[in-house]
Design an enzyme around this catalytic site. Structure first.
Site, mmCIF file in Angstrom:
data_model
loop_
_atom_site.group_PDB
_atom_site.id
_atom_site.type_symbol
_atom_site.label_atom_id
_atom_site.label_comp_id
_atom_site.label_asym_id
_atom_site.label_seq_id
_atom_site.Cartn_x
_atom_site.Cartn_y
_atom_site.Cartn_z
ATOM 1 N N HIS A 139 0.866 -1.181 0.000
ATOM 2 C CA HIS A 139 0.000 0.000 0.000
ATOM 3 C C HIS A 139 0.897 1.224 0.000
ATOM 4 O O HIS A 139 1.689 1.423 0.917
ATOM 5 C CB HIS A 139 -0.918 -0.006 1.230
ATOM 6 C CG HIS A 139 -1.854 1.169 1.224
ATOM 7 N ND1 HIS A 139 -3.090 1.138 0.605
ATOM 8 C CD2 HIS A 139 -1.703 2.424 1.711
ATOM 9 C CE1 HIS A 139 -3.657 2.322 0.716
ATOM 10 N NE2 HIS A 139 -2.834 3.116 1.385
ATOM 11 N N CYS A 140 0.799 2.029 -1.047
ATOM 12 C CA CYS A 140 1.679 3.190 -1.177
ATOM 13 C C CYS A 140 1.029 4.406 -0.509
ATOM 14 O O CYS A 140 -0.030 4.874 -0.947
ATOM 15 C CB CYS A 140 1.949 3.467 -2.660
ATOM 16 S SG CYS A 140 3.036 4.875 -2.899
ATOM 17 N N VAL A 141 1.672 4.898 0.539
ATOM 18 C CA VAL A 141 1.135 6.043 1.284
ATOM 19 C C VAL A 141 1.275 7.319 0.448
ATOM 20 O O VAL A 141 0.405 8.189 0.461
ATOM 21 C CB VAL A 141 1.885 6.196 2.633
ATOM 22 C CG1 VAL A 141 1.278 7.294 3.486
ATOM 23 C CG2 VAL A 141 1.866 4.890 3.390
ATOM 24 N N GLY A 144 -1.408 7.062 -2.065
ATOM 25 C CA GLY A 144 -2.707 6.879 -1.407
ATOM 26 C C GLY A 144 -3.512 5.736 -1.997
ATOM 27 O O GLY A 144 -4.738 5.751 -1.944
ATOM 28 N N THR A 145 -2.839 4.774 -2.553
ATOM 29 C CA THR A 145 -3.545 3.605 -3.113
ATOM 30 C C THR A 145 -2.685 2.360 -2.984
ATOM 31 O O THR A 145 -1.485 2.454 -2.705
ATOM 32 C CB THR A 145 -3.913 3.845 -4.598
ATOM 33 O OG1 THR A 145 -4.699 2.749 -5.064
ATOM 34 C CG2 THR A 145 -2.705 3.974 -5.495
#
Ligand SMILES: [Zn+2]
Ligand SMILES: [Zn+2]
Length: 292
Positions: A139-141, A144-145
């Site tokens: 999950h890439c902060v 945001g996805t």
């Protein structure tokens, strides 16, 4: 002659700046495209599968209730046939997912307790998105996805563009510092500190790009690499063996051209297939490009 030289160098400089701006805009656009793209959710895949399935299948439950609708109970008919189709859809999905696991093994199909859905191999529930993601990477902060089967390729291109942009900015920065620094270096301390941050960012991006390129070539995900020992379907598989790898070229093709769909879900290799992968390379294998 002097004016001609000045004009030509001015034109080269403007072209250089235009290319730099183009890369900047491309990286920005890529950011929004990647952030807005779906990583490939298991629920969406199940719905697509069920929709395709209901075109060909007609359940006896549904027919029975359609008949009762003629007697007047329209509400009950719609609800019941829908739930019937849902349960039928779920059971056919379960059957389909089961086919992705090797027959006759003790491997059990994982059911996500949050989504209440059977997970195909390589899928994982993301607690930030609250959904199960196909071929979950991480999950890439920053974006945001989630990064999964549907947008991993876009993510790779985003890192690539950011790395190129960072390198180019660094070169421009060094060129500027070379011409502007004279005498008291401490006057340009902020500029030097900014350059150091840029170098650190570049090293980070380059390592990330190389890491994801390695994952692509070996058909692995970050999650599988980091949690290899904790993932049920990877337990017992030797460290250097990549169970989903189909050779460098085919891995690359799948990564670049395959879209997130049921057709691109990968089944777990059987014990025989794993043995074949473990077999040492012979001269014939090299000649026939077994690794590709
Ligand atoms: Zn889930
Ligand atoms: Zn997520």
């Amino acid at each position: 002659m002097r004016l001609q030289y000045f004009m030509s160098s001015r034109f080269t400089y403007l072209r250089y700046i235009a290319l730099y701006l183009l890369l900047f805009v491309a990286a920005l656009v890529q950011y929004f495209i990647t952030a807005g793209s779906s990583p490939g959710y298991v629920l969406d895949a199940m719905e697509t599968y069920n929709e395709a399935n209901t075109l060909f299948t007609r359940s006896p439950t549904a027919s029975k209730h359609t008949a009762s609708s003629k007697n007047g109970s329209l509400m009950g008919t719609v609800d019941n046939s829908h739930s019937g189709r849902n349960s039928l859809g779920r059971s056919s999905w379960s059957k389909m997912v089961l086919e992705f696991y090797p027959p006759g093994t003790s491997m059990r199909v994982l059911t996500c307790s949050y989504c209440n859905i059977e997970q195909p191999p390589r899928a994982k529930h993301c607690h930030d998105c609250d959904k199960c993601v196909l071929q979950f990477d991480h999950h890439c902060v920053w974006l945001g996805t989630c990064i999964g089967q549907g947008n991993h390729c876009r993510f790779w291109w985003y890192i690539f563009e950011e790395t190129a942009l960072c390198l180019w900015t660094g070169i421009l920065y060094i060129t500027y510092l070379k011409t502007s620094i004279s005498g008291a270096w401490w006057k340009d301390l902020i500029m030097i500190l900014l350059l150091i941050s840029l170098v650190i960012l570049f090293i980070f991006l380059l390592l990330l790009l190389l890491f994801h390129s390695y994952l692509v070539l070996t058909n692995q995900t970050t999650y599988e690499l980091v949690r290899r020992r904790r993932i049920q379907y990877l337990r017992g598989i030797p460290e250097g063996l990549f169970p989903f790898s189909k050779g460098v070229c085919r891995n690359l093709y799948r990564f670049c051209c395959a879209r997130s769909s049921i057709n691109n879900m990968e089944r777990l290799p059987t014990a025989l297939e794993l043995e074949e992968k473990l077999r040492p390379y012979t001269c014939l294998d090299v000649l026939t490009c077994r690794c590709c």
